[in-house]
Write a protein that holds these residues in place. Sequence first.
Motif, PDB file in Angstrom:
ATOM      1  N   ALA A   5     103.540  49.581  21.353  1.00  0.00           N
ATOM      2  CA  ALA A   5     103.505  50.987  21.740  1.00  0.00           C
ATOM      3  C   ALA A   5     104.913  51.545  21.900  1.00  0.00           C
ATOM      4  CB  ALA A   5     102.716  51.164  23.027  1.00  0.00           C
ATOM      5  N   MET A   6     105.829  50.750  22.425  1.00  0.00           N
ATOM      6  CA  MET A   6     107.197  51.225  22.641  1.00  0.00           C
ATOM      7  C   MET A   6     107.896  51.487  21.311  1.00  0.00           C
ATOM      8  SD  MET A   6     108.273  50.594  26.236  1.00  0.00           S
ATOM      9  CE  MET A   6     109.971  50.595  25.918  1.00  0.00           C
ATOM     10  N   GLU A   7     107.536  50.759  20.252  1.00  0.00           N
ATOM     11  CA  GLU A   7     108.175  50.933  18.959  1.00  0.00           C
ATOM     12  C   GLU A   7     107.685  52.182  18.236  1.00  0.00           C
ATOM     13  OE1 GLU A   7     107.644  47.378  16.653  1.00  0.00           O
ATOM     14  OE2 GLU A   7     108.339  46.114  18.290  1.00  0.00           O
ATOM     15  N   LYS A   8     106.462  52.617  18.532  1.00  0.00           N
ATOM     16  CA  LYS A   8     105.886  53.761  17.840  1.00  0.00           C
ATOM     17  C   LYS A   8     106.434  55.057  18.401  1.00  0.00           C
ATOM     18  CE  LYS A   8     101.591  51.782  16.277  1.00  0.00           C
ATOM     19  NZ  LYS A   8     100.202  52.092  16.004  1.00  0.00           N
ATOM     20  N   LYS A   9     106.580  56.044  17.525  1.00  0.00           N
ATOM     21  CA  LYS A   9     107.053  57.364  17.940  1.00  0.00           C
ATOM     22  C   LYS A   9     105.892  58.271  18.300  1.00  0.00           C
ATOM     23  CE  LYS A   9     111.418  56.636  17.067  1.00  0.00           C
ATOM     24  NZ  LYS A   9     112.207  56.144  18.143  1.00  0.00           N
ATOM     25  N   GLN A  10     104.756  58.057  17.642  1.00  0.00           N
ATOM     26  CA  GLN A  10     103.570  58.852  17.923  1.00  0.00           C
ATOM     27  C   GLN A  10     102.345  57.989  17.729  1.00  0.00           C
ATOM     28  OE1 GLN A  10     104.039  61.975  15.124  1.00  0.00           O
ATOM     29  NE2 GLN A  10     103.140  60.857  13.434  1.00  0.00           N
ATOM     30  N   MET A  11     101.237  58.413  18.326  1.00  0.00           N
ATOM     31  CA  MET A  11     100.022  57.622  18.274  1.00  0.00           C
ATOM     32  C   MET A  11      98.841  58.581  18.373  1.00  0.00           C
ATOM     33  SD  MET A  11      99.189  54.491  20.913  1.00  0.00           S
ATOM     34  CE  MET A  11     100.729  53.644  20.572  1.00  0.00           C
ATOM     35  N   ARG A  12      97.802  58.307  17.604  1.00  0.00           N
ATOM     36  CA  ARG A  12      96.598  59.127  17.726  1.00  0.00           C
ATOM     37  C   ARG A  12      96.061  58.984  19.139  1.00  0.00           C
ATOM     38  NH1 ARG A  12      92.851  59.100  12.379  1.00  0.00           N
ATOM     39  NH2 ARG A  12      91.756  60.597  13.686  1.00  0.00           N
ATOM     40  N   LEU A  13      95.468  60.038  19.641  1.00  0.00           N
ATOM     41  CA  LEU A  13      94.998  60.057  21.023  1.00  0.00           C
ATOM     42  C   LEU A  13      94.022  58.924  21.305  1.00  0.00           C
ATOM     43  CD1 LEU A  13      95.091  62.410  23.474  1.00  0.00           C
ATOM     44  CD2 LEU A  13      92.677  62.192  23.009  1.00  0.00           C
ATOM     45  N   ASN A  14      93.074  58.676  20.408  1.00  0.00           N
ATOM     46  CA  ASN A  14      92.109  57.589  20.629  1.00  0.00           C
ATOM     47  C   ASN A  14      92.819  56.240  20.731  1.00  0.00           C
ATOM     48  OD1 ASN A  14      89.948  59.329  20.635  1.00  0.00           O
ATOM     49  ND2 ASN A  14      89.437  58.999  18.490  1.00  0.00           N
ATOM     50  N   THR A  15      93.798  56.006  19.865  1.00  0.00           N
ATOM     51  CA  THR A  15      94.560  54.758  19.891  1.00  0.00           C
ATOM     52  C   THR A  15      95.364  54.663  21.182  1.00  0.00           C
ATOM     53  OG1 THR A  15      94.719  54.853  17.487  1.00  0.00           O
ATOM     54  CG2 THR A  15      96.221  53.355  18.610  1.00  0.00           C
ATOM     55  N   PHE A  16      95.981  55.777  21.574  1.00  0.00           N
ATOM     56  CA  PHE A  16      96.747  55.830  22.816  1.00  0.00           C
ATOM     57  C   PHE A  16      95.869  55.418  23.998  1.00  0.00           C
ATOM     58  CE2 PHE A  16      97.901  58.185  26.647  1.00  0.00           C
ATOM     59  CZ  PHE A  16      99.219  57.809  26.808  1.00  0.00           C
TER      60      PHE A  16
END
Length: 67
Positions: A5-16
């Motif tokens: 999660a820290m490496e990603k810049k954005q994430m779909r809400l469901n995945t988040f």
Amino acid sequence: KRGLAMEKKQMRLNTFCKEFDMPKNTVLLWVHSKSFPAYKMGKCWYVDIPKYYKWREEEHIKEYTFA
């Protein structure tokens, strides 16, 4: 998990919600009432992960009360 999660810049809400183990209803409430760092593209909501960490820290400071 958190490293990914820290490496990603954005994430779909469901995945988040799954990655951070948060109820979707709670996150949607934040999106619409607490300037939560999310945006909508088409039909999907996305969370800006670096801004989320900053938002979370700021919210913690605002909500913190001294005993």
